[in-house]
Design a protein around this motif. Structure first.
Motif, PDB file in Angstrom:
ATOM      1  N   SER A   1       0.849  -1.181   0.000  1.00 20.71           N
ATOM      2  CA  SER A   1       0.000   0.000   0.000  1.00 20.71           C
ATOM      3  C   SER A   1       0.884   1.229   0.000  1.00 20.71           C
ATOM      4  CB  SER A   1      -0.897   0.014   1.237  1.00 20.71           C
ATOM      5  OG  SER A   1      -1.584   1.240   1.313  1.00 20.71           O
TER       6      SER A   1
ATOM      7  N   GLU B   1      -0.431   4.145   0.738  1.00 21.58           N
ATOM      8  CA  GLU B   1      -1.154   5.117   1.546  1.00 21.58           C
ATOM      9  C   GLU B   1      -0.300   5.596   2.710  1.00 21.58           C
ATOM     10  OE1 GLU B   1      -5.036   3.851   2.698  1.00 21.58           O
ATOM     11  OE2 GLU B   1      -5.399   2.896   0.757  1.00 21.58           O
ATOM     12  N   ASN B   2      -0.446   6.850   3.052  1.00 19.07           N
ATOM     13  CA  ASN B   2       0.238   7.447   4.193  1.00 19.07           C
ATOM     14  C   ASN B   2      -0.581   7.142   5.442  1.00 19.07           C
ATOM     15  OD1 ASN B   2       1.156   9.146   6.228  1.00 19.07           O
ATOM     16  ND2 ASN B   2       1.528  10.859   4.851  1.00 19.07           N
ATOM     17  N   SER B   3      -0.056   6.308   6.333  1.00 22.60           N
ATOM     18  CA  SER B   3      -0.825   5.908   7.519  1.00 22.60           C
ATOM     19  C   SER B   3      -1.186   7.102   8.399  1.00 22.60           C
ATOM     20  CB  SER B   3      -0.052   4.869   8.335  1.00 22.60           C
ATOM     21  OG  SER B   3       1.148   5.421   8.832  1.00 22.60           O
TER      22      SER B   3
ATOM     23  N   ARG C   1      -2.264   9.816   7.446  1.00 21.28           N
ATOM     24  CA  ARG C   1      -3.408  10.498   6.850  1.00 21.28           C
ATOM     25  C   ARG C   1      -4.587   9.549   6.641  1.00 21.28           C
ATOM     26  NH1 ARG C   1      -3.390  15.194   5.290  1.00 21.28           N
ATOM     27  NH2 ARG C   1      -1.705  16.568   4.851  1.00 21.28           N
ATOM     28  N   THR C   2      -4.430   8.287   7.020  1.00 22.99           N
ATOM     29  CA  THR C   2      -5.466   7.284   6.824  1.00 22.99           C
ATOM     30  C   THR C   2      -6.199   7.042   8.139  1.00 22.99           C
ATOM     31  OG1 THR C   2      -4.124   6.206   5.134  1.00 22.99           O
ATOM     32  CG2 THR C   2      -5.905   4.907   6.096  1.00 22.99           C
TER      33      THR C   2
ATOM     34  N   GLY D   1      -5.253   4.266  10.435  1.00 24.99           N
ATOM     35  CA  GLY D   1      -3.933   3.808  10.009  1.00 24.99           C
ATOM     36  C   GLY D   1      -3.021   3.574  11.213  1.00 24.99           C
TER      37      GLY D   1
ATOM     38  N   ASN E   1       0.436   4.025  12.703  1.00 24.93           N
ATOM     39  CA  ASN E   1       1.517   4.955  12.386  1.00 24.93           C
ATOM     40  C   ASN E   1       2.896   4.432  12.773  1.00 24.93           C
ATOM     41  OD1 ASN E   1      -0.292   6.845  11.317  1.00 24.93           O
ATOM     42  ND2 ASN E   1      -0.823   7.484  13.374  1.00 24.93           N
TER      43      ASN E   1
END
Length: 127
Positions: free
Chosen positions: A64, A66-68, A70-71, A74, A76
């Protein structure tokens, strides 16, 4: 009233054997258990006698981008407390990984790194 504590976190990794070996080397942990798990996978429980990190693989994991941070929901980073921050950093650097975001503020010194699976670790010492 009872006190709650964190028992474990569980991550999907590319190679549970390799990740378990690294965690033992970096942090002086031991394999508490390993065996078959969900979806014909394999899991290693690595840690101390009171808490652990479960590393799991059920085949070829999906990456993935995706930036954790910003999720929503998520993960981190995982923070690990060590007695000797400098010695631990040397082990991590010797395994070919880079450390970053070094900081020295109350209540302790710390640095961060990402392992080969993209998991971010914070390593902190309060000594």
């Amino acid at each position: 009233m009872s006190t709650a504590f964190l028992e474990h976190v569980n991550f999907t990794v590319a190679d549970p054997v390799k990740t378990a070996t690294q965690l033992c080397d970096w942090f002086g942990w031991h394999v508490r258990w390993n065996g078959p798990s969900k979806d014909n996978g394999i899991t290693y429980h690595v840690g101390s006698d009171t808490s652990y990190v479960a590393v799991y693989s059920g085949g070829t994991p999906v990456s993935s981008d995706e930036n954790s941070y910003r999720t929503l929901g998520g993960m981190n980073h995982v923070a690990i407390v060590v007695d000797d921050l400098d010695a631990t950093e040397k082990k991590i650097l010797a395994s070919g990984l880079k450390t970053h975001s070094h900081a020295d503020y109350e209540p302790g010194r710390r640095f961060y790194f990402h392992d080969e699976n993209g998991i971010e670790f914070e390593v902190v010492s309060y000594s």
